[in-house]
Enzyme design. Sequence first.
Site, PDB file in Angstrom:
ATOM      1  N   ARG A  12      17.503  24.091  26.584  1.00  0.00           N
ATOM      2  CA  ARG A  12      16.462  24.323  27.568  1.00  0.00           C
ATOM      3  C   ARG A  12      16.716  25.693  28.183  1.00  0.00           C
ATOM      4  O   ARG A  12      17.830  26.213  28.125  1.00  0.00           O
ATOM      5  CB  ARG A  12      16.530  23.253  28.660  1.00  0.00           C
ATOM      6  CG  ARG A  12      16.166  21.866  28.196  1.00  0.00           C
ATOM      7  CD  ARG A  12      16.640  20.808  29.200  1.00  0.00           C
ATOM      8  NE  ARG A  12      16.021  21.004  30.506  1.00  0.00           N
ATOM      9  CZ  ARG A  12      16.501  20.477  31.642  1.00  0.00           C
ATOM     10  NH1 ARG A  12      17.611  19.763  31.625  1.00  0.00           N
ATOM     11  NH2 ARG A  12      15.878  20.674  32.785  1.00  0.00           N
ATOM     12  N   SER A  14      16.347  26.567  31.457  1.00  0.00           N
ATOM     13  CA  SER A  14      16.743  26.643  32.867  1.00  0.00           C
ATOM     14  C   SER A  14      18.090  27.363  32.941  1.00  0.00           C
ATOM     15  O   SER A  14      18.853  27.410  31.978  1.00  0.00           O
ATOM     16  CB  SER A  14      16.857  25.244  33.477  1.00  0.00           C
ATOM     17  OG  SER A  14      18.062  24.618  33.051  1.00  0.00           O
ATOM     18  N   LYS A  84      24.360  13.442  31.523  1.00  0.00           N
ATOM     19  CA  LYS A  84      23.557  12.513  32.340  1.00  0.00           C
ATOM     20  C   LYS A  84      22.062  12.599  32.008  1.00  0.00           C
ATOM     21  O   LYS A  84      21.286  11.756  32.430  1.00  0.00           O
ATOM     22  CB  LYS A  84      23.831  12.688  33.827  1.00  0.00           C
ATOM     23  CG  LYS A  84      23.281  13.915  34.491  1.00  0.00           C
ATOM     24  CD  LYS A  84      23.633  13.904  35.975  1.00  0.00           C
ATOM     25  CE  LYS A  84      23.236  15.175  36.667  1.00  0.00           C
ATOM     26  NZ  LYS A  84      21.789  15.431  36.692  1.00  0.00           N
ATOM     27  N   ASP A  85      21.657  13.617  31.223  1.00  0.00           N
ATOM     28  CA  ASP A  85      20.260  13.735  30.800  1.00  0.00           C
ATOM     29  C   ASP A  85      19.996  13.097  29.435  1.00  0.00           C
ATOM     30  O   ASP A  85      18.861  13.105  28.962  1.00  0.00           O
ATOM     31  CB  ASP A  85      19.838  15.215  30.734  1.00  0.00           C
ATOM     32  CG  ASP A  85      19.713  15.841  32.115  1.00  0.00           C
ATOM     33  OD1 ASP A  85      19.519  15.081  33.085  1.00  0.00           O
ATOM     34  OD2 ASP A  85      19.825  17.072  32.213  1.00  0.00           O
ATOM     35  N   THR A 128      16.259  14.126  46.885  1.00  0.00           N
ATOM     36  CA  THR A 128      16.972  13.779  45.656  1.00  0.00           C
ATOM     37  C   THR A 128      15.956  13.427  44.577  1.00  0.00           C
ATOM     38  O   THR A 128      14.870  12.938  44.879  1.00  0.00           O
ATOM     39  CB  THR A 128      17.950  12.602  45.847  1.00  0.00           C
ATOM     40  OG1 THR A 128      18.526  12.263  44.574  1.00  0.00           O
ATOM     41  CG2 THR A 128      17.267  11.366  46.401  1.00  0.00           C
ATOM     42  N   SER A 130      16.940  11.411  42.079  1.00  0.00           N
ATOM     43  CA  SER A 130      17.579  10.289  41.390  1.00  0.00           C
ATOM     44  C   SER A 130      17.397   8.974  42.143  1.00  0.00           C
ATOM     45  O   SER A 130      17.676   8.883  43.341  1.00  0.00           O
ATOM     46  CB  SER A 130      19.070  10.632  41.236  1.00  0.00           C
ATOM     47  OG  SER A 130      19.891   9.518  41.414  1.00  0.00           O
ATOM     48  N   LEU A 131      16.929   7.950  41.426  1.00  0.00           N
ATOM     49  CA  LEU A 131      16.799   6.614  42.033  1.00  0.00           C
ATOM     50  C   LEU A 131      18.166   6.060  42.427  1.00  0.00           C
ATOM     51  O   LEU A 131      18.290   5.320  43.392  1.00  0.00           O
ATOM     52  CB  LEU A 131      16.127   5.648  41.052  1.00  0.00           C
ATOM     53  CG  LEU A 131      14.603   5.729  40.915  1.00  0.00           C
ATOM     54  CD1 LEU A 131      14.114   4.693  39.913  1.00  0.00           C
ATOM     55  CD2 LEU A 131      13.906   5.528  42.255  1.00  0.00           C
ATOM     56  N   ARG A 132      19.193   6.421  41.657  1.00  0.00           N
ATOM     57  CA  ARG A 132      20.574   5.985  41.978  1.00  0.00           C
ATOM     58  C   ARG A 132      20.965   6.488  43.372  1.00  0.00           C
ATOM     59  O   ARG A 132      21.404   5.717  44.227  1.00  0.00           O
ATOM     60  CB  ARG A 132      21.543   6.540  40.922  1.00  0.00           C
ATOM     61  CG  ARG A 132      23.017   6.423  41.285  1.00  0.00           C
ATOM     62  CD  ARG A 132      23.889   7.127  40.246  1.00  0.00           C
ATOM     63  NE  ARG A 132      23.646   8.561  40.194  1.00  0.00           N
ATOM     64  CZ  ARG A 132      24.245   9.462  40.971  1.00  0.00           C
ATOM     65  NH1 ARG A 132      25.116   9.070  41.881  1.00  0.00           N
ATOM     66  NH2 ARG A 132      23.981  10.748  40.849  1.00  0.00           N
ATOM     67  N   ARG A 133      20.793   7.802  43.588  1.00  0.00           N
ATOM     68  CA  ARG A 133      21.163   8.369  44.896  1.00  0.00           C
ATOM     69  C   ARG A 133      20.282   7.799  46.000  1.00  0.00           C
ATOM     70  O   ARG A 133      20.751   7.521  47.105  1.00  0.00           O
ATOM     71  CB  ARG A 133      21.034   9.899  44.861  1.00  0.00           C
ATOM     72  CG  ARG A 133      22.049  10.568  43.953  1.00  0.00           C
ATOM     73  CD  ARG A 133      21.839  12.076  43.898  1.00  0.00           C
ATOM     74  NE  ARG A 133      22.729  12.699  42.921  1.00  0.00           N
ATOM     75  CZ  ARG A 133      22.363  13.643  42.065  1.00  0.00           C
ATOM     76  NH1 ARG A 133      21.104  14.060  42.051  1.00  0.00           N
ATOM     77  NH2 ARG A 133      23.233  14.171  41.232  1.00  0.00           N
ATOM     78  N   ARG A 150      12.072  17.552  42.810  1.00  0.00           N
ATOM     79  CA  ARG A 150      12.111  17.916  41.387  1.00  0.00           C
ATOM     80  C   ARG A 150      12.278  19.414  41.235  1.00  0.00           C
ATOM     81  O   ARG A 150      12.237  20.153  42.203  1.00  0.00           O
ATOM     82  CB  ARG A 150      10.815  17.472  40.689  1.00  0.00           C
ATOM     83  CG  ARG A 150      10.625  15.977  40.497  1.00  0.00           C
ATOM     84  CD  ARG A 150      11.486  15.357  39.405  1.00  0.00           C
ATOM     85  NE  ARG A 150      11.609  16.161  38.197  1.00  0.00           N
ATOM     86  CZ  ARG A 150      10.690  16.247  37.233  1.00  0.00           C
ATOM     87  NH1 ARG A 150       9.544  15.598  37.342  1.00  0.00           N
ATOM     88  NH2 ARG A 150      10.900  16.989  36.167  1.00  0.00           N
ATOM     89  N   GLY A 151      12.452  19.857  39.992  1.00  0.00           N
ATOM     90  CA  GLY A 151      12.612  21.278  39.715  1.00  0.00           C
ATOM     91  C   GLY A 151      14.040  21.584  39.306  1.00  0.00           C
ATOM     92  O   GLY A 151      14.929  20.751  39.450  1.00  0.00           O
ATOM     93  N   ASN A 152      14.239  22.800  38.783  1.00  0.00           N
ATOM     94  CA  ASN A 152      15.602  23.163  38.390  1.00  0.00           C
ATOM     95  C   ASN A 152      16.431  23.436  39.645  1.00  0.00           C
ATOM     96  O   ASN A 152      15.932  23.394  40.769  1.00  0.00           O
ATOM     97  CB  ASN A 152      15.599  24.348  37.410  1.00  0.00           C
ATOM     98  CG  ASN A 152      15.006  25.610  38.025  1.00  0.00           C
ATOM     99  OD1 ASN A 152      15.209  25.898  39.194  1.00  0.00           O
ATOM    100  ND2 ASN A 152      14.258  26.360  37.226  1.00  0.00           N
ATOM    101  N   THR A 155      15.184  26.074  42.109  1.00  0.00           N
ATOM    102  CA  THR A 155      13.971  25.613  42.804  1.00  0.00           C
ATOM    103  C   THR A 155      14.340  24.647  43.927  1.00  0.00           C
ATOM    104  O   THR A 155      13.804  24.718  45.034  1.00  0.00           O
ATOM    105  CB  THR A 155      13.013  24.913  41.810  1.00  0.00           C
ATOM    106  OG1 THR A 155      12.688  25.840  40.775  1.00  0.00           O
ATOM    107  CG2 THR A 155      11.747  24.429  42.481  1.00  0.00           C
ATOM    108  N   ARG A 156      15.265  23.743  43.638  1.00  0.00           N
ATOM    109  CA  ARG A 156      15.675  22.754  44.656  1.00  0.00           C
ATOM    110  C   ARG A 156      16.327  23.432  45.858  1.00  0.00           C
ATOM    111  O   ARG A 156      16.061  23.080  47.008  1.00  0.00           O
ATOM    112  CB  ARG A 156      16.624  21.732  44.028  1.00  0.00           C
ATOM    113  CG  ARG A 156      15.941  20.885  42.964  1.00  0.00           C
ATOM    114  CD  ARG A 156      16.902  19.910  42.334  1.00  0.00           C
ATOM    115  NE  ARG A 156      16.308  19.335  41.129  1.00  0.00           N
ATOM    116  CZ  ARG A 156      16.716  18.217  40.553  1.00  0.00           C
ATOM    117  NH1 ARG A 156      17.725  17.552  41.056  1.00  0.00           N
ATOM    118  NH2 ARG A 156      16.139  17.763  39.464  1.00  0.00           N
ATOM    119  N   CYS A 243      16.290   6.217  33.866  1.00  0.00           N
ATOM    120  CA  CYS A 243      16.072   6.785  35.204  1.00  0.00           C
ATOM    121  C   CYS A 243      15.139   5.902  36.032  1.00  0.00           C
ATOM    122  O   CYS A 243      14.857   6.197  37.176  1.00  0.00           O
ATOM    123  CB  CYS A 243      15.573   8.215  35.125  1.00  0.00           C
ATOM    124  SG  CYS A 243      14.079   8.367  34.213  1.00  0.00           S
TER     125      CYS A 243
END
Length: 310
Positions: A12, A14, A84-85, A128, A130-133, A150-152, A155-156, A243
């Site tokens: 990718r 990014s 993790k992806d 975040t 992530s649903l985990r977080r 969202r975003g790289n 961006t975050r 996810c």
Amino acid sequence: MSAPSKIIIASRESRLAMWQAIHVQGRLAGLNPGAEVTILGMTTKGDQILDRPLAEIGGKGLFIKELEVAMQEGRAHLAVHSMKDVPMVMPEGFVLAAISARENPRDAFVSNRYAGLDELPAGAVVGTSSLRREALLRARYPQLTIKSLRGNLDTRLRKLDAGEYDAIILAAAGLIRLGLKERIKAILTPEQSLPAPGQGALGIELVEGDAAMAAVVAPLNDPETAHCVKAERAFSRALGGSCQVPLGGYAVIEGGQLWLRGFVATADGKEMVAGELRGDPAADEALGRQLAEMLRERGADAILKKLAHG
């Protein structure tokens, strides 16, 4: 088997993905001095759709599909991923050939105003993706406002700096790799935020049956990291991890034993089942399945059923 004259890495585009690809490029160039090692940069569907949570648009596989097509068509020999992806079930025709040594696998608290989660006032906005977080934050800090992010990585951080969030939670590994360690206000302990399966580790994906390339990437495999990540992924896979499922799985090797911790929760954090076990690192995947079974006995199935109907 003769060494290849050319090695093409699909990645990718990014900044973090390119750092990972360049890191692997450097290692492969050092191991194969006669070979030309290049990177094929690509934009994936996961990079393009930024207005919706990942769980809504099809999950983490969106980040790797285009890279796999490039390998299938012979435009690239291998792909580098953040583990993790990588979906818990590999697509048919592809294999994970190596898992490299792990960077810090924990979550990082990033804020311009606060030193840690416990300092955030009621109503503070935490970002975040992530649903985990999210589940962990909602369970432990119900007074906070959790907002999708969202975003790289850049961006975050920009959204945080623009004041859209009081704090954001990111993987420490990405910040460290991009030289942004100073942005980390606190590294969260596994007790505060149990990491995602594979977090902090890089994986090398190949087309199944490519023995020549498997031999080329074999030296990149770190056995200790590989045992831990395989246990984490087997645990997640046995619980249908994706996810869309708020789930954490984290293993370390201590005193010659693999210590695996895991949890599954509802997205609101109101229901959570957790457990841990220790065993022989060589039995990594069996330990992962065993922990999943232990959680099922403690009520994980009821949580998974709710998530499926949610």
